[in-house]
Design a protein around this motif. Structure first.
Motif, mmCIF file in Angstrom:
data_model
loop_
_atom_site.group_PDB
_atom_site.id
_atom_site.type_symbol
_atom_site.label_atom_id
_atom_site.label_comp_id
_atom_site.label_asym_id
_atom_site.label_seq_id
_atom_site.Cartn_x
_atom_site.Cartn_y
_atom_site.Cartn_z
ATOM 1 N N MET A 81 0.833 -1.190 0.000
ATOM 2 C CA MET A 81 0.000 0.000 0.000
ATOM 3 C C MET A 81 0.876 1.252 0.000
ATOM 4 N N LEU A 82 0.477 2.230 -0.802
ATOM 5 C CA LEU A 82 1.145 3.523 -0.854
ATOM 6 C C LEU A 82 0.092 4.622 -0.824
ATOM 7 N N ILE A 109 7.940 -2.087 6.051
ATOM 8 C CA ILE A 109 7.910 -0.710 5.556
ATOM 9 C C ILE A 109 9.177 -0.449 4.749
ATOM 10 N N VAL A 110 9.009 0.140 3.573
ATOM 11 C CA VAL A 110 10.140 0.646 2.796
ATOM 12 C C VAL A 110 10.059 2.171 2.828
ATOM 13 N N ILE A 111 11.099 2.801 3.322
ATOM 14 C CA ILE A 111 11.172 4.260 3.357
ATOM 15 C C ILE A 111 12.007 4.716 2.171
ATOM 16 N N PHE A 112 11.564 5.752 1.470
ATOM 17 C CA PHE A 112 12.279 6.160 0.263
ATOM 18 C C PHE A 112 12.384 7.675 0.160
ATOM 19 N N HIS A 148 3.093 9.926 5.517
ATOM 20 C CA HIS A 148 2.715 8.592 5.048
ATOM 21 C C HIS A 148 3.339 8.302 3.690
ATOM 22 N N TRP A 149 3.388 9.321 2.844
ATOM 23 C CA TRP A 149 3.613 9.088 1.419
ATOM 24 C C TRP A 149 5.044 8.804 1.003
ATOM 25 N N ASN A 150 6.018 8.854 1.891
ATOM 26 C CA ASN A 150 7.351 8.361 1.503
ATOM 27 C C ASN A 150 7.641 7.018 2.161
ATOM 28 N N LYS A 151 6.534 6.301 2.443
ATOM 29 C CA LYS A 151 6.648 4.978 3.051
ATOM 30 C C LYS A 151 5.722 3.997 2.326
ATOM 31 N N TYR A 175 1.734 12.491 11.649
ATOM 32 C CA TYR A 175 2.578 12.515 12.845
ATOM 33 C C TYR A 175 2.003 11.616 13.937
ATOM 34 N N ALA A 176 0.686 11.538 14.026
ATOM 35 C CA ALA A 176 0.041 10.708 15.043
ATOM 36 C C ALA A 176 0.120 9.220 14.705
ATOM 37 N N VAL A 177 0.348 8.899 13.435
ATOM 38 C CA VAL A 177 0.287 7.506 12.983
ATOM 39 C C VAL A 177 1.668 6.902 12.722
ATOM 40 N N THR A 178 2.515 7.616 11.978
ATOM 41 C CA THR A 178 3.765 7.037 11.489
ATOM 42 C C THR A 178 4.690 6.511 12.590
#
Length: 314
Positions: A81-82, A109-112, A148-151, A175-178
């Motif tokens: 999911m992205l 999780i892939v962080i990019f 969220h969107w760079n993960k 910020y509350a989720v990541t």
């Protein structure tokens, strides 16, 4: 999708033109009042091979970005999911490269890397990840990007955590989720390629509006994180950061706003302002103490200097 008729064509085209074929597209219409849906449907019609992969889910009333994310996550059945915000877009090969990175690393999780679109051009922002502990502390301290969107997430991992966006939070919802999701992840990998284009010039977006609702949202996000990291088995690891998290947020909000917002910040964070802020770095501690002492003239000058220096360094 809400109020993004200026950007949605660019976003949708980048999604439809992905080099990876097997994609599920979920668009959430958050009761947008403009032509965003009409434009979206026109773009999708240009890609008949993709049409069967597209679902448009509708909110009868505007619920905000957190509710939109929750609607999309609940509906997702893909392996990964992205999140893509509707005023942004992604590189054509983004999904292909992210799927490969996730499968080869077996990561949750892939962080990019991301490319920030500014008035003066494009800037590559590298994902800075050394290890899980330092990365989470960076997220909590606003030094790592919480977006969220760079993960890129493994869907069953994301859903199994039970972590959702907090629907009353519009500013600071990621910020509350990541930090909580990263804390739950068993394996994280990093892909150093700029695959996401982040639009900073949309003045109607949530991040450009620091009103009472936005400040209250950030305050709620702080409380969610404080409650979570004070209840986990390894809570001692995070104590030094969590103990000053609200004070650090106050400083961040003060830096981004002016006198018209400072009284609202003072009112909403009244309980937290009773604390000393001793653990903050010297500049933040200085700003915090001046703010607590109502020395607004001095604070105005200091914040102007901070912004000037920050703009030069940026």
């Amino acid at each position: 999708m809400y109020g993004v008729e200026r950007y949605i064509e660019r976003c949708t085209e980048s999604l439809m033109e992905q080099t990876y074929e097997d994609i599920e597209y979920i668009f959430v219409d958050d009761a947008t009042p403009d032509r965003s849906i009409e434009i979206l449907e026109d773009v999708v019609a240009r890609y008949p091979k993709r049409r069967s992969q597209v679902r448009i889910l509708q909110h009868k009333n505007n619920k905000g970005i957190s509710a939109a994310r929750n609607t999309a996550v609940a509906a997702a059945v893909g392996m990964y999911m992205l999140h893509v915000d509707s005023d942004d877009y992604i590189a054509k090969e983004a999904i292909e490269k992210l799927v490969y990175a996730a499968q080869t690393s077996k990561a949750d999780i892939v962080i990019f890397d991301t490319i920030e679109l500014r008035k003066d051009g494009e800037v590559l922002l590298k994902a800075e990840y050394e290890n899980r502990e330092t990365y989470i502390k960076g997220l909590l301290q606003h030094t790592n990007r919480c977006a969220h969107w760079n993960k890129f997430y493994r869907t069953d991992f994301y859903k199994h955590t039970g972590i959702q966006s907090v629907e009353n939070v519009r500013l600071g919802e990621d910020y509350a989720v990541t930090p909580r999701l990263v804390h739950q992840a068993k394996k994280i990998s990093v892909l150093h390629e700029g695959l996401y284009y982040y639009e900073t010039r949309n003045q109607s977006s949530y991040v450009h509006n620091l009103n009472r609702a936005a400040i209250e949202s950030q305050h709620l996000a702080d409380r969610v994180l404080v409650d979570y990291f004070r209840s986990v088995p390894d809570k001692a690891v995070w104590a030094d950061v969590i103990d000053i998290l609200p004070q650090r947020t106050v400083v961040s909000l003060v830096k981004r706003s002016g006198r018209e917002s400072w009284e609202m910040i003072r009112e909403i964070y009244s309980e937290e302002l009773q604390l000393s802020g001793r653990g903050l770095k010297w500049l933040d501690r200085t700003i915090y103490r001046i703010f607590v002492q109502y020395r607004y003239a001095t604070l105005t000058c200091l914040v102007k200097i901070y912004r000037w220096v920050f703009a030069i360094l940026k």
